[in-house]
Design a protein around this motif. Sequence first.
Motif, PDB file in Angstrom:
ATOM      1  N   ILE A  18      -7.822  -0.983   1.605  1.00 53.53           N
ATOM      2  CA  ILE A  18      -7.703  -1.892   0.466  1.00 53.53           C
ATOM      3  C   ILE A  18      -8.275  -1.292  -0.817  1.00 53.53           C
ATOM      4  O   ILE A  18      -7.597  -1.219  -1.837  1.00 53.53           O
ATOM      5  CB  ILE A  18      -8.356  -3.259   0.778  1.00 53.53           C
ATOM      6  N   PHE A  19      -9.519  -0.888  -0.759  1.00 48.27           N
ATOM      7  CA  PHE A  19     -10.216  -0.462  -1.973  1.00 48.27           C
ATOM      8  C   PHE A  19      -9.542   0.707  -2.704  1.00 48.27           C
ATOM      9  O   PHE A  19      -9.415   0.667  -3.934  1.00 48.27           O
ATOM     10  CB  PHE A  19     -11.677  -0.141  -1.643  1.00 48.27           C
TER      11      PHE A  19
ATOM     12  N   ASP B 134     -17.692  -7.172  -2.561  1.00 45.43           N
ATOM     13  CA  ASP B 134     -17.612  -7.185  -1.106  1.00 45.43           C
ATOM     14  C   ASP B 134     -17.880  -5.790  -0.546  1.00 45.43           C
ATOM     15  O   ASP B 134     -18.567  -5.640   0.466  1.00 45.43           O
ATOM     16  CB  ASP B 134     -16.246  -7.699  -0.642  1.00 45.43           C
ATOM     17  N   TYR B 135     -17.378  -4.778  -1.203  1.00 45.57           N
ATOM     18  CA  TYR B 135     -17.636  -3.400  -0.791  1.00 45.57           C
ATOM     19  C   TYR B 135     -19.140  -3.117  -0.841  1.00 45.57           C
ATOM     20  O   TYR B 135     -19.716  -2.602   0.123  1.00 45.57           O
ATOM     21  CB  TYR B 135     -16.862  -2.438  -1.702  1.00 45.57           C
ATOM     22  N   ASP B 136     -19.773  -3.477  -1.952  1.00 43.17           N
ATOM     23  CA  ASP B 136     -21.227  -3.293  -2.084  1.00 43.17           C
ATOM     24  C   ASP B 136     -21.981  -4.069  -1.013  1.00 43.17           C
ATOM     25  O   ASP B 136     -22.936  -3.572  -0.427  1.00 43.17           O
ATOM     26  CB  ASP B 136     -21.716  -3.726  -3.470  1.00 43.17           C
TER      27      ASP B 136
ATOM     28  N   LEU C 168     -11.600  -2.017   4.442  1.00 49.89           N
ATOM     29  CA  LEU C 168     -11.771  -2.100   2.995  1.00 49.89           C
ATOM     30  C   LEU C 168     -11.850  -0.700   2.395  1.00 49.89           C
ATOM     31  O   LEU C 168     -11.196  -0.392   1.388  1.00 49.89           O
ATOM     32  CB  LEU C 168     -13.029  -2.911   2.658  1.00 49.89           C
ATOM     33  N   ASP C 169     -12.602   0.173   3.022  1.00 52.51           N
ATOM     34  CA  ASP C 169     -12.822   1.525   2.534  1.00 52.51           C
ATOM     35  C   ASP C 169     -11.573   2.401   2.648  1.00 52.51           C
ATOM     36  O   ASP C 169     -11.250   3.160   1.737  1.00 52.51           O
ATOM     37  CB  ASP C 169     -13.984   2.168   3.308  1.00 52.51           C
TER      38      ASP C 169
ATOM     39  N   GLU D 238       0.813  -1.215   0.000  1.00 51.46           N
ATOM     40  CA  GLU D 238       0.000   0.000   0.000  1.00 51.46           C
ATOM     41  C   GLU D 238       0.846   1.266   0.000  1.00 51.46           C
ATOM     42  O   GLU D 238       0.632   2.164  -0.803  1.00 51.46           O
ATOM     43  CB  GLU D 238      -0.951  -0.017   1.197  1.00 51.46           C
TER      44      GLU D 238
ATOM     45  N   VAL E 223     -10.505  -7.403  -8.481  1.00 54.15           N
ATOM     46  CA  VAL E 223     -11.296  -6.172  -8.651  1.00 54.15           C
ATOM     47  C   VAL E 223     -12.783  -6.480  -8.486  1.00 54.15           C
ATOM     48  O   VAL E 223     -13.498  -5.774  -7.766  1.00 54.15           O
ATOM     49  CB  VAL E 223     -11.012  -5.520 -10.026  1.00 54.15           C
TER      50      VAL E 223
ATOM     51  N   VAL F 142      -7.805  -1.717  -6.255  1.00 54.87           N
ATOM     52  CA  VAL F 142      -8.577  -1.760  -7.502  1.00 54.87           C
ATOM     53  C   VAL F 142      -7.780  -1.128  -8.657  1.00 54.87           C
ATOM     54  O   VAL F 142      -7.563  -1.783  -9.680  1.00 54.87           O
ATOM     55  CB  VAL F 142      -9.976  -1.140  -7.314  1.00 54.87           C
TER      56      VAL F 142
ATOM     57  N   LEU G 297     -13.572  -7.529  -4.723  1.00 57.18           N
ATOM     58  CA  LEU G 297     -13.526  -6.391  -3.799  1.00 57.18           C
ATOM     59  C   LEU G 297     -14.694  -5.443  -4.045  1.00 57.18           C
ATOM     60  O   LEU G 297     -15.268  -4.913  -3.084  1.00 57.18           O
ATOM     61  CB  LEU G 297     -12.196  -5.647  -3.909  1.00 57.18           C
ATOM     62  N   SER G 298     -15.064  -5.243  -5.294  1.00 56.32           N
ATOM     63  CA  SER G 298     -16.215  -4.391  -5.603  1.00 56.32           C
ATOM     64  C   SER G 298     -17.496  -4.992  -5.042  1.00 56.32           C
ATOM     65  O   SER G 298     -18.310  -4.288  -4.437  1.00 56.32           O
ATOM     66  CB  SER G 298     -16.342  -4.196  -7.115  1.00 56.32           C
TER      67      SER G 298
END
Length: 189
Positions: free
Chosen positions: A144-145, A178-180, A140-141, A75, A172, A149, A175-176
């Motif tokens: 990671i995200f 999982d975020y949703d 995540l927010d 990161e 991608v 991505v 993670l999208s």
Amino acid sequence: MNNEYRLYIYAFLSRVMSDIPDRRFINDLKNNASLLEIIGEETKEWVNATDTEALYEKLNTDYTSMYILNTQPVESFVLDAKNETLVGLQNPVMGFYFTHGFEVNMDQTQIMAPDHLGIEFAFMQTLVYRNEVKSQFEFLDQHIFPWVVPYMMGMKSMADTPFYRDMCDFIVEFLSADYDFLVQGNTNG
């Protein structure tokens, strides 16, 4: 999406990003038709049509080229042009780990950065296992995200094997999703 599936996928992603695939990993992959199906059709066909030794050599070459020689999935490297790894609680990821009781013993791994994607995925696995939904969303927010991505979208063009091309897309997409999943009313936990 249920927690058992999420737990399994985060564990798998942690392993994929942590090190070059060994022969056991490759054999496990060859014997898991449902996982191959999830990763992608091109990977499924390639893995099934290629012998273990050829997979071992090609996957190791691709991993080394993508995630060791050209860029590392860390990161702080991706977000900060200095290519420095902040140590201890100076590293915002370490502060998050510490706050949530996740101990990273850097002596037990070849990974030298606490914000390496393999460790971040392992942390998400831990949060899913503990059912700490709010912390999952926050990590995540915040960590990671924002970088993974775009990083994976860029790394796909560097992949020489179907496995790593499909993994970039899969990461991608997962993670999208999982975020949703976490955004849709599941952050109250």
